[in-house]
Design a protein around this motif. Sequence first.
Motif, PDB file in Angstrom:
ATOM      1  N   PHE A 177      34.419  52.169  41.125  1.00  0.00           N
ATOM      2  CA  PHE A 177      34.975  53.500  40.901  1.00  0.00           C
ATOM      3  C   PHE A 177      36.439  53.544  41.316  1.00  0.00           C
ATOM      4  O   PHE A 177      37.273  54.170  40.668  1.00  0.00           O
ATOM      5  N   ILE A 178      36.759  52.851  42.388  1.00  0.00           N
ATOM      6  CA  ILE A 178      38.126  52.840  42.898  1.00  0.00           C
ATOM      7  C   ILE A 178      38.981  51.818  42.154  1.00  0.00           C
ATOM      8  O   ILE A 178      40.130  52.086  41.806  1.00  0.00           O
ATOM      9  N   ILE A 179      38.414  50.636  41.915  1.00  0.00           N
ATOM     10  CA  ILE A 179      39.146  49.594  41.188  1.00  0.00           C
ATOM     11  C   ILE A 179      38.397  49.325  39.887  1.00  0.00           C
ATOM     12  O   ILE A 179      37.412  48.585  39.862  1.00  0.00           O
ATOM     13  N   ASP A 180      38.862  49.940  38.821  1.00  0.00           N
ATOM     14  CA  ASP A 180      38.159  49.857  37.539  1.00  0.00           C
ATOM     15  C   ASP A 180      38.903  48.971  36.549  1.00  0.00           C
ATOM     16  O   ASP A 180      38.895  49.218  35.342  1.00  0.00           O
ATOM     17  N   ASN A 181      39.533  47.934  37.063  1.00  0.00           N
ATOM     18  CA  ASN A 181      40.294  47.020  36.218  1.00  0.00           C
ATOM     19  C   ASN A 181      39.909  45.594  36.583  1.00  0.00           C
ATOM     20  O   ASN A 181      40.205  45.122  37.693  1.00  0.00           O
ATOM     21  N   ASP A 182      39.236  44.895  35.667  1.00  0.00           N
ATOM     22  CA  ASP A 182      38.727  43.554  35.959  1.00  0.00           C
ATOM     23  C   ASP A 182      39.845  42.562  36.255  1.00  0.00           C
ATOM     24  O   ASP A 182      39.702  41.689  37.116  1.00  0.00           O
ATOM     25  N   ALA A 183      40.943  42.678  35.537  1.00  0.00           N
ATOM     26  CA  ALA A 183      42.049  41.743  35.742  1.00  0.00           C
ATOM     27  C   ALA A 183      42.646  41.916  37.135  1.00  0.00           C
ATOM     28  O   ALA A 183      42.962  40.927  37.814  1.00  0.00           O
ATOM     29  N   TYR A 184      42.787  43.166  37.568  1.00  0.00           N
ATOM     30  CA  TYR A 184      43.307  43.428  38.916  1.00  0.00           C
ATOM     31  C   TYR A 184      42.365  42.849  39.963  1.00  0.00           C
ATOM     32  O   TYR A 184      42.794  42.181  40.908  1.00  0.00           O
ATOM     33  N   CYS A 185      41.071  43.093  39.785  1.00  0.00           N
ATOM     34  CA  CYS A 185      40.073  42.579  40.722  1.00  0.00           C
ATOM     35  C   CYS A 185      40.139  41.058  40.809  1.00  0.00           C
ATOM     36  O   CYS A 185      40.113  40.474  41.900  1.00  0.00           O
ATOM     37  N   SER A 186      40.251  40.405  39.669  1.00  0.00           N
ATOM     38  CA  SER A 186      40.318  38.946  39.643  1.00  0.00           C
ATOM     39  C   SER A 186      41.549  38.431  40.384  1.00  0.00           C
ATOM     40  O   SER A 186      41.478  37.437  41.122  1.00  0.00           O
ATOM     41  N   GLU A 187      42.673  39.111  40.222  1.00  0.00           N
ATOM     42  CA  GLU A 187      43.894  38.697  40.912  1.00  0.00           C
ATOM     43  C   GLU A 187      43.768  38.887  42.424  1.00  0.00           C
ATOM     44  O   GLU A 187      44.250  38.063  43.208  1.00  0.00           O
ATOM     45  N   VAL A 188      43.126  39.976  42.838  1.00  0.00           N
ATOM     46  CA  VAL A 188      42.897  40.191  44.272  1.00  0.00           C
ATOM     47  C   VAL A 188      42.028  39.070  44.838  1.00  0.00           C
ATOM     48  O   VAL A 188      42.311  38.524  45.913  1.00  0.00           O
ATOM     49  N   GLU A 189      40.984  38.699  44.131  1.00  0.00           N
ATOM     50  CA  GLU A 189      40.102  37.625  44.594  1.00  0.00           C
ATOM     51  C   GLU A 189      40.859  36.306  44.745  1.00  0.00           C
ATOM     52  O   GLU A 189      40.664  35.571  45.720  1.00  0.00           O
ATOM     53  N   LYS A 190      41.737  36.011  43.794  1.00  0.00           N
ATOM     54  CA  LYS A 190      42.542  34.787  43.889  1.00  0.00           C
ATOM     55  C   LYS A 190      43.447  34.820  45.114  1.00  0.00           C
ATOM     56  O   LYS A 190      43.616  33.809  45.812  1.00  0.00           O
ATOM     57  N   TYR A 234      32.277  44.776  52.721  1.00  0.00           N
ATOM     58  CA  TYR A 234      31.237  45.790  52.881  1.00  0.00           C
ATOM     59  C   TYR A 234      31.274  46.731  51.687  1.00  0.00           C
ATOM     60  O   TYR A 234      32.154  47.577  51.572  1.00  0.00           O
ATOM     61  N   ASP A 235      30.332  46.542  50.775  1.00  0.00           N
ATOM     62  CA  ASP A 235      30.218  47.370  49.577  1.00  0.00           C
ATOM     63  C   ASP A 235      31.523  47.423  48.787  1.00  0.00           C
ATOM     64  O   ASP A 235      31.954  48.477  48.334  1.00  0.00           O
ATOM     65  N   SER A 236      32.161  46.280  48.631  1.00  0.00           N
ATOM     66  CA  SER A 236      33.334  46.156  47.767  1.00  0.00           C
ATOM     67  C   SER A 236      33.018  45.167  46.655  1.00  0.00           C
ATOM     68  O   SER A 236      32.107  44.350  46.778  1.00  0.00           O
ATOM     69  N   LEU A 237      33.785  45.224  45.574  1.00  0.00           N
ATOM     70  CA  LEU A 237      33.425  44.430  44.401  1.00  0.00           C
ATOM     71  C   LEU A 237      34.003  43.020  44.399  1.00  0.00           C
ATOM     72  O   LEU A 237      33.693  42.229  43.515  1.00  0.00           O
ATOM     73  N   PHE A 238      34.820  42.670  45.374  1.00  0.00           N
ATOM     74  CA  PHE A 238      35.448  41.348  45.369  1.00  0.00           C
ATOM     75  C   PHE A 238      34.442  40.247  45.722  1.00  0.00           C
ATOM     76  O   PHE A 238      33.615  40.408  46.615  1.00  0.00           O
ATOM     77  N   ARG A 239      34.557  39.128  45.015  1.00  0.00           N
ATOM     78  CA  ARG A 239      33.721  37.956  45.260  1.00  0.00           C
ATOM     79  C   ARG A 239      34.600  36.711  45.220  1.00  0.00           C
ATOM     80  O   ARG A 239      35.562  36.657  44.459  1.00  0.00           O
TER      81      ARG A 239
END
Length: 243
Positions: free
Chosen positions: A174-187, A202-207
């Motif tokens: 809901f807070i981060i609704d952009n897959d590309a942004y999420c992927s860059e954060v994970e990197k 804790y209940d965040s989408l990063f892996r």
Amino acid sequence: MREQPELDPEQERESIAIPIVQAEYLIPSINSSVETQSTWFRNRSPTPDLATPRSDELVRASARAATKDRLLDFLREFNGQIIVDLGAGATENGYRIAMFANARGYIGVEPYHLDDLKAEFEYAEPGRSWGYIIKRYYKKELIPATLVKQDALGFLRLLPDSSVCIFAAGLDGFIIDNDAYCSEVEKEIARVLAYKGAFINYDSLFRLDQNLFNMENIQEGVINAPKYYLTKFTRKNPYVATF
């Protein structure tokens, strides 16, 4: 700022604010002179619940006699490290977790509610300040903190390789609704994670890539919030870079 606790007349009337320092004090090699904010983040609108991260339950678990030892063991990689709290919100919860886990310093990264967060840290009325209460509760000196008005990706890009531990609570889809942004954060998390450190999610989408990182979950008997999860990522080989 949240309503402050009632003053216990038996408490020492001590005025203590949580010590605020520059980021360079905690991470001397941080590159703070460049613009790193992503286009997606720059153009997005804030969401209403960003002020209230879901870390309250972790703070409660750190205080319960039945759960605090197990949680402390789960957070053992935080010991002696600098903790970067992505999306810190408007409360001192992330700082409490860092104190509980015996971290060396804390960096709260918050793009929208930094003024409220600073007010929590700087409030210093004798006997009522969060600094006084946290110091008294944990029975140790307060660790230095840096508060940064920045988004997660933008701040991570400033950090040197293998330099910090990461904590993220409630940064969901809901807070981060952009897959590309999420992927860059994970990197970036994989790049900046200290060799013997941990990313606590804790209940965040990063892996992180499980070919390179161990993943461990803790839930039953510690977290009284069944729909949320607490996950830890650590390097499989702590001496080999993963970026």
